[in-house]
Motif scaffolding. Sequence first.
Motif, short mmCIF file in Angstrom:
data_model
loop_
_atom_site.label_atom_id
_atom_site.label_comp_id
_atom_site.label_asym_id
_atom_site.label_seq_id
_atom_site.Cartn_x
_atom_site.Cartn_y
_atom_site.Cartn_z
N THR A 226 89.03 -27.72 -66.74
CA THR A 226 87.74 -27.87 -66.84
C THR A 226 87.09 -29.18 -67.18
O THR A 226 85.98 -29.57 -66.70
N ASP B 1 96.32 -20.01 -68.47
CA ASP B 1 94.88 -20.07 -68.92
C ASP B 1 94.14 -20.45 -67.60
O ASP B 1 94.17 -21.38 -67.00
N LYS C 256 82.56 -18.84 -68.58
CA LYS C 256 82.65 -19.63 -67.62
C LYS C 256 82.40 -18.88 -66.31
O LYS C 256 81.19 -19.20 -65.67
C1 LIG Z 1 86.73 -23.23 -72.17
C2 LIG Z 1 88.15 -23.29 -72.07
C3 LIG Z 1 88.82 -22.98 -73.19
C4 LIG Z 1 88.38 -22.49 -74.60
O1 LIG Z 1 87.71 -21.21 -74.46
P1 LIG Z 1 87.16 -20.53 -75.74
O2 LIG Z 1 86.96 -19.24 -75.16
O3 LIG Z 1 85.89 -21.38 -76.12
O4 LIG Z 1 88.14 -20.75 -76.90
C5 LIG Z 1 90.06 -22.99 -72.91
N1 LIG Z 1 90.87 -23.43 -71.74
C6 LIG Z 1 90.16 -23.51 -70.94
C7 LIG Z 1 90.83 -24.05 -69.62
C8 LIG Z 1 88.70 -23.59 -71.06
O5 LIG Z 1 87.83 -24.10 -69.92
#
Ligand SMILES: *Cc1c(COP(=O)(O)O)cnc(C)c1O
Length: 357
Positions: free
Chosen positions: A149, A169, A193
């Motif tokens: 991100t 992730d 997101k």
């Molecule tokens: C935004 C994001 C996170 C963190 O997410 P949270 O829900 O705020 O803990 C982790 N990994 C990626 C790839 C992200 O874009």
Amino acid sequence: MKRVHNFSAGPSMLPLEVLEKAQKELPNYQDSGMSVMELSHRSGLFTDIITQAESLLRELMHIPDNYKVLFVQGGASQQFAAIPLNLKKNGKADYINTGSWSKKAMKEAKKFIEVNEIASSEDKNFTYIPASFEVDPEADYVHITTNNTIEGTAFCEIPDTGNVPLVADMSSNILSEEIDVSKFGIIYAGAQKNIGPAGLTVVIIREDLIGHASAQCPTMLDYQTHSESGSLYNTPPTYGIYIAKLVFEWLKDLGGLKEMQARNEKKAALLYDYIAASDFYHSPVQEDSRSLMNIPFVIPNRDLDADFIKAAQEEGLETLKGHRSVGGMRASIYNAMPVEGVEALIVFMKKFAEANQ
Ligand SMILES: *Cc1c(COP(=O)(O)O)cnc(C)c1O
């Protein structure tokens, strides 16, 4: 009604159709005389919401029957700990380090398991995805961040990790394109997101990986807890699940992930092609590793960044400031961003370049 083009990396924009449907249903959901926020999570109406949310997600992503879908809290960051606590067997795991979120995942996992960084792109400030690495066949899992991100990179191909479960992730690119879920042991994503509001986290997990949590694993981090209870062990983030259901319906009505992928490829190509053609803006990311969702770009004269952000804002183009680790600008163009938003951004970028060249 005022609506801007919101390029925020997260929480990010939601489809207007979804917001309007939620608005219409807010005070009196399905003639219950209550809003979804006020419904018992054990009520029939909420049971319908969570059941439909799960079945829509299964349909959209073609999730095989031997996978569970869990709706949990704590964000993707909570999963950084939950994963080693649930999957630890031999006591070691392989991580591919592709940026800030991978690093955070590794740092947390180290509290519970031996972490082996089998590849990293840190040598070039995470501007590419490492092409080769060797998986330890004894590793309990391999962890990747499919879309970075902050840095604007993405795995174009899902690595083959053999019999070692692949854990991903997918916070910032879930539902953005068609993927083969069967290649993964676990997919997890914070909702804010590409799914819905912050506060909901989706975990898609192969059934054989459930039920092996270590004795110290907190109940709320044990996948079995949520699997056995249909994500209703305690009060789940009910409103977030409802909005996610509306987003899933919106995606299905538009034609599902195949159509979303086509739209996302088109939007990203418009912006990348313009940046490539311009001699004013520059993409810091290696061509074969570029994200469809988060597109950083820089102006060689960094003094102009603040002017760019301010002038863009005046034209209704919001949240374009890049992450401090990359600098410059970043346009996050998730599913909800219409092609018109990207076109408006490019029109502005041309104008700004001409005025400042
Ligand atoms: C935004 C994001 C996170 C963190 O997410 P949270 O829900 O705020 O803990 C982790 N990994 C990626 C790839 C992200 O874009």
